[in-house]
Scaffold this active site. Structure first.
Site, short mmCIF file in Angstrom:
data_model
loop_
_atom_site.label_atom_id
_atom_site.label_comp_id
_atom_site.label_asym_id
_atom_site.label_seq_id
_atom_site.Cartn_x
_atom_site.Cartn_y
_atom_site.Cartn_z
N GLY A 204 0.77 -1.32 0.11
CA GLY A 204 -0.16 0.14 -0.01
C GLY A 204 0.94 1.22 0.22
N HIS A 426 -15.62 6.71 -15.07
CA HIS A 426 -14.78 5.78 -15.54
C HIS A 426 -14.74 4.51 -14.68
CE1 HIS A 426 -10.68 4.73 -17.12
NE2 HIS A 426 -10.80 4.08 -16.13
N GLU A 427 -14.62 4.48 -13.51
CA GLU A 427 -14.84 3.32 -12.94
C GLU A 427 -16.22 2.29 -12.91
OE1 GLU A 427 -12.33 2.12 -11.92
OE2 GLU A 427 -10.79 3.83 -12.07
ZN ZN Z 1 -9.50 2.46 -15.88
#
Ligand code: ZN
Ligand code: ADP
Ligand code: MG
Length: 629
Positions: A204, A426-427
């Site tokens: 992370g 977008h997602e």
């Molecule tokens: Zn993407």
């Protein structure tokens, strides 16, 4: 630099200087060596002005046009007999006034320099060895720690950390609970032959609480915590890193049950052989030793290695093999809820004014890590203290927020509302496309919290055996990868660079299908990548073993494949615009969405907790106004 580094360095330097000076004595003079006959010749030719023999060196001072000094090291085993041999010639030259002077300096034996330096070296070496021997058990001796692991035993500030101190990271804690159970009660696991991983990798961005989680595991299990940073293994002296690794594991076994925590493991764990001709260097030795140690200790010893990195992609694959760091735990940036909990944890020791609403603070800090939030509260507290105010107010927090986000050093990705909306679209595009692709693994998690390079992410559950993909599966992956870009084009009316990684991956997949796996009719079942892979750095360049015509066909087929996928994706997304917008709204409100919540929305049910808030009241445009295609 502290003493531990300086002392060995001085010793190394001294040895180096001595070796050089000896080498110079032994060989350096030969550089000017001229044959013995040349000396005689020069004398006869009356070129020599002065002639001096000292030790085994003959120095000739020459006349113009050779003006100057020539040092000749002749093998004068016996300067006395040399003198008598040369005597006649020298006398003769001297008498005729050609030779101004000549003399033989009597052998004065060893020079002080030659005598003292070797003694000094022997002395130093003895001292070094003595120090090592005498202080084996005494950790305060700096020489002793050279080659030993520079570990920190226990926690630096002596505070015991438990899971209660780690806020928000519920999934991460769940995964680590297993390690805690094992450390507490190893017999229970080993008796039934359960396999507990040797190593877990916490992955992370910086500040998300990886170190904190590792400490909390030790705290929860009540075991020793041995921590070291990967960069501590990286030394300029060959072999030191490897011996530090060995030492680290020895220490851990002695105090077991224990947790070894290697922070920034990428500093030692980089892929081996990167770069041309990557040799067997110090880093490689260190990494090899680490692999050996990971393999070497048995599960019953009660030692578990946790490591942290924010660059798992650059780790050597050998580190990630079963029995080593075969499990990865992703520690992400917290979502709204997580941020609120983290703020609460860090507000425990601060006096807050009644005006302070941590939920509001959490909402306006998208992209902040735990460390950022802790820093935010601390800055605010400093401001209050500076003004001699007993409690911390909302203004302090606002002020601190401005300072942190506007400060040049702050890399936190704080997105504007417009950015957030575009990321959400977008997602959602990826996710909705995936939902409608029968062979695709289902969506597991969607988030618009920036991570690393990307603004948002959509995860899907990987299949157990993802190495054997069918043509259909690969094709559908291309469709889902294009989902983000297609959604931008459909619903924002403009496209962004945010999709460039998606497009790279889609193109690579399409190229592999066409040219590597023989999955396209026109080119037949032929692999066009058989020209061998040329190793340059870490990139594989393929040499071409086919004609330009075939190359052209490959390009055409790749493009046709991607175009087909694009069209299919556009069809899916425009058929499901309403659902996509429900996903977008949910994301804007909660920042992240679980697989179940997503399924519920797609099936037309209410996603849990999907109530509207006033946070994003800037988003009132309807989808229709945005549509451009
Ligand atoms: Zn993407
Ligand atoms: P990393 O190792 O991932 O870079 P750290 O564990 O060093 O991050 O975190 C730095 C600090 O940020 C911690 O000491 C803690 O104060 C704070 N912090 C980070 N994540 C959390 C969290 N989930 N809960 C509470 N505090 C956190
Ligand atoms: Mg850390």
């Amino acid at each position: 630099m502290n003493n531990r580094r300086v002392i060995p360095l001085v010793v190394y330097l001294l040895v180096l200087v001595l070796v050089f000076s000896w080498a110079n004595k032994a060989f350096g003079r030969d550089l000017n060596q001229v044959p013995y006959s040349k000396v005689v010749e020069l004398l006869r030719q009356e070129q020599v002005r002065k002639f001096v023999v000292e030790d085994q060196t003959i120095t000739l001072y020459l006349r113009a046009p050779y003006e100057g000094e020539t040092t000749i090291s002749a093998a004068l085993a016996d300067p006395e007999s040399f003198r008598s041999e040369m005597h006649e010639l020298l006398q003769q030259q001297s008498d005729s006034g050609v030779l101004e002077s000549y003399h033989f300096v009597p052998d004065k034996g060893f020079s002080a320099y030659e005598l003292i330096l070797p003694l000094l070296v022997v002395g130093l070496v003895l001292l070094f060895a003595w120090a090592m021997l005498m202080n084996r058990s005494n950790n305060s001796n700096p020489l002793n720690n050279f080659g030993k692991a520079r570990t920190v035993l226990g926690v630096p500030d002596g505070k015991k950390v438990t899971f209660a101190d780690v806020a928000g990271a519920d999934e991460e804690k769940d995964e680590l609970q297993e390690v805690v159970d094992f450390l507490k009660n190893p017999d229970k696991f080993t008796e039934i032959g359960a396999r507990i991983p040797h190593g877990l990798l916490l992955v992370g961005p910086p500040g998300t609480g990886k170190t904190l989680l590792a400490r909390a595991v030790a705290g929860e299990a009540g075991v020793q915590f041995l921590s070291i940073s990967g960069s501590d293994f990286v030394e300029m002296y060959v072999g030191v890193g490897a011996s530090r690794v060995r030492d680290l594991f020895e220490q851990a076994k002695k105090i077991a049950p224990a947790i070894i925590f290697i922070d920034e493991i990428d500093a030692v764990g980089r892929k081996r052989g990167s770069g041309l001709g990557g040799g067997h260097d110090e880093k490689e030795q260190t990494l090899n030793q680490l692999l050996v140690e990971m393999d070497g200790f048995s599960r019953t010893e009660g030692v578990i290695v946790l490591a942290a990195t924010n660059r798992p992609d650059i780790l050597d694959p050998a580190l990630l093999r079963p029995g080593r760091f075969d499990r990865q735990i992703h520690v992400g940036r917290p979502d709204v809820k997580g941020r609120e909990e983290i703020l609460k944890v860090h507000a425990r020791d601060k006096k807050l004014d009644a005006s302070v609403n941590l939920r509001t603070v959490a909402r306006s800090t998208a992209g902040f890590t735990g460390a950022d939030l802790s820093n935010l509260l601390n800055e605010a507290a400093i401001m209050a203290a500076r003004d001699n105010r007993p409690v911390l107010t909302m203004e302090d927090l606002n002020e601190a927020m401005m300072k942190i986000t506007a400060g040049p050093a702050k890399k936190s990705h704080v997105q504007t509302r417009k950015d957030l909306k575009e990321t959400a679209i977008h997602e959602a595009g990826h996710a909705v496309a995936i939902y409608h692709l029968p062979t695709h693994d289902p969506v597991r998690h969607i988030s618009i919290i920036p991570r690393g390079q990307s603004l948002g992410s959509t995860w899907y559950l990987p299949k157990d055996d993802s190495s054997n993909l069918t043509r259909n599966e690969m094709y559908e992956q291309i469709v889902s990868l294009l989902g983000g870009r297609v959604a931008e084009a459909l619903f924002i009316g403009d496209i962004s660079v945010g999709a460039s990684n998606d497009i790279d991956r889609a193109t690579k997949l399409a190229r592999d299908m066409v040219a590597r796996y023989g999955m396209c009719e026109k080119l037949g079942t032929v692999s066009y990548l058989d020209g061998g892979e040329v190793f340059i750095g870490r990139d594989y360049q393929t040499t071409k073993s086919y004609s330009e015509k075939v190359a052209g066909t490959i390009d055409d087929e790749v493009k046709a494949l991607i175009d087909r996928a694009y069209d299919q994706c556009r069809q899916i997304l425009s058929d499901n615009r309403d659902k996509l917008y429900r996903v977008v709204d949910f994301l804007l409100e909660k920042e992240s969405m679980t697989g179940e919540q997503f399924e519920a929305v797609m099936q037309g049910r209410e996603a849990e907790e999907a109530s509207a808030t006033d946070l994003f009241d800037g988003f009132e445009e309807t989808p229709e106004q945005q549509e451009t295609t």
